[in-house]
Design a protein around this motif. Sequence first.
Motif, PDB file in Angstrom:
ATOM      1  N   GLN A  56       0.832  -1.194   0.000  1.00 41.40           N
ATOM      2  CA  GLN A  56       0.000   0.000   0.000  1.00 41.40           C
ATOM      3  C   GLN A  56       0.872   1.251   0.000  1.00 41.40           C
ATOM      4  O   GLN A  56       0.612   2.213  -0.733  1.00 41.40           O
ATOM      5  N   HIS A  57       1.936   1.260   0.810  1.00 48.60           N
ATOM      6  CA  HIS A  57       2.842   2.408   0.864  1.00 48.60           C
ATOM      7  C   HIS A  57       3.585   2.581  -0.457  1.00 48.60           C
ATOM      8  O   HIS A  57       3.795   3.700  -0.919  1.00 48.60           O
ATOM      9  N   ALA A  58       3.980   1.456  -1.081  1.00 44.07           N
ATOM     10  CA  ALA A  58       4.698   1.527  -2.353  1.00 44.07           C
ATOM     11  C   ALA A  58       3.813   2.121  -3.438  1.00 44.07           C
ATOM     12  O   ALA A  58       4.260   2.942  -4.256  1.00 44.07           O
ATOM     13  N   LEU A  66       3.442   5.829  -2.748  1.00 47.38           N
ATOM     14  CA  LEU A  66       4.674   6.534  -3.067  1.00 47.38           C
ATOM     15  C   LEU A  66       4.803   6.735  -4.567  1.00 47.38           C
ATOM     16  O   LEU A  66       5.263   7.788  -5.035  1.00 47.38           O
ATOM     17  N   LYS A  67       4.371   5.763  -5.342  1.00 46.44           N
ATOM     18  CA  LYS A  67       4.408   5.879  -6.798  1.00 46.44           C
ATOM     19  C   LYS A  67       3.497   7.009  -7.272  1.00 46.44           C
ATOM     20  O   LYS A  67       3.867   7.797  -8.154  1.00 46.44           O
ATOM     21  N   LYS A  68       2.321   7.128  -6.668  1.00 48.35           N
ATOM     22  CA  LYS A  68       1.394   8.203  -7.031  1.00 48.35           C
ATOM     23  C   LYS A  68       1.971   9.562  -6.647  1.00 48.35           C
ATOM     24  O   LYS A  68       1.814  10.547  -7.379  1.00 48.35           O
ATOM     25  N   PHE A  82      13.379   8.112  -1.512  1.00 47.24           N
ATOM     26  CA  PHE A  82      12.294   7.128  -1.475  1.00 47.24           C
ATOM     27  C   PHE A  82      12.303   6.360  -0.153  1.00 47.24           C
ATOM     28  O   PHE A  82      11.256   6.115   0.446  1.00 47.24           O
ATOM     29  N   SER A  83      13.490   5.978   0.303  1.00 50.87           N
ATOM     30  CA  SER A  83      13.614   5.224   1.549  1.00 50.87           C
ATOM     31  C   SER A  83      13.139   6.056   2.733  1.00 50.87           C
ATOM     32  O   SER A  83      12.425   5.556   3.620  1.00 50.87           O
ATOM     33  N   GLN A  84      13.512   7.328   2.766  1.00 45.23           N
ATOM     34  CA  GLN A  84      13.108   8.203   3.865  1.00 45.23           C
ATOM     35  C   GLN A  84      11.590   8.386   3.883  1.00 45.23           C
ATOM     36  O   GLN A  84      10.959   8.314   4.944  1.00 45.23           O
ATOM     37  N   ILE A  85      11.011   8.643   2.722  1.00 38.12           N
ATOM     38  CA  ILE A  85       9.557   8.848   2.649  1.00 38.12           C
ATOM     39  C   ILE A  85       8.825   7.576   3.057  1.00 38.12           C
ATOM     40  O   ILE A  85       7.816   7.612   3.774  1.00 38.12           O
ATOM     41  N   GLN A  86       9.341   6.425   2.601  1.00 40.47           N
ATOM     42  CA  GLN A  86       8.728   5.148   2.943  1.00 40.47           C
ATOM     43  C   GLN A  86       8.659   4.955   4.454  1.00 40.47           C
ATOM     44  O   GLN A  86       7.642   4.505   5.005  1.00 40.47           O
ATOM     45  N   GLN A  87       9.741   5.324   5.151  1.00 42.21           N
ATOM     46  CA  GLN A  87       9.768   5.173   6.611  1.00 42.21           C
ATOM     47  C   GLN A  87       8.814   6.151   7.295  1.00 42.21           C
ATOM     48  O   GLN A  87       8.230   5.828   8.333  1.00 42.21           O
TER      49      GLN A  87
END
Length: 288
Positions: A3-5, A8-10, A140-145
């Motif tokens: 869901q997060h991925a 993040l793509k959007k 991307f890694s920071q936003i994901q966290q």
Amino acid sequence: MKQHASRLKKLKIKSQKLVDSFFAGDYSSLFKGSGLEFYEARPYIAGDDTRFIDWNVTGRMGQPFCKIFKEERELVLTIIIDVSASMYGEFSHTKSTTAQEVLALLSLAASENGDRVGILAFSDLIELHFPPNRGQNSIFSQIQQILSLKPKGRGSDIAMALRTASEVMKRRGICVVISDFKSDHYWKELSMLARRHDVVAIRIESNSDQILPKAGYMTLLDPEEHQSLALMPSGRRFRQEYQGFWQTSRNQWRNNCRRRGISTLIINTQDDIVRALLRFFRRRHREQ
């Protein structure tokens, strides 16, 4: 995680709209930049400003040397995001969701421009801190966290977060503070931060903050202090006074920021975030 991925793509697609619509070629002009960076020392020439004499080199060489500076082209963006309990709610699109999207859009747009981005997430604790870094994978890694963060604290200590930012931001840069600003006693720290850095304050609001429903009886709960207040907001005058209180509070906040040279943006959870950011940057561009 999936869901997060997907989210993040959007967000990446939305951030590209920001870059394509306005940032291209004009991004750096929106901010005051990082100031001056030491370049080299050269022998003193009559007429040079004595404030820039490099006493260490002068002592070693036995004659006066001056520091020469060059403009720092690279922008360093630090985003301070509030993840306290008041940013979450029972609705699908909470203030936290809006704040996360603002953070992601600004981070990705800055990364697209080749600038370094750092993130500091806070409640009444420092929940996460990422020093400034560049590169899409790092961002991307920071936003994901941030998207998957489950805060340990509940309260909101903006003053503590601003003090921490002042300590870790070694060089002049851009600082964006994203919060609902439902906290007290942070103006001193915000003023100190604004003296050295280009500060933008983004206030996240929801309709429920300012408009009471026509209910005969209701209980308001403070998610940070766990205190409740019983109300009967069915009267028109009461609802108008309540709405007027929040309008006055918002205007005072905006004026307090502007007196300190801080740019402000208010975003409602129902707003089109990309459009709100574009309007803000166009206004800021005109004012520069």
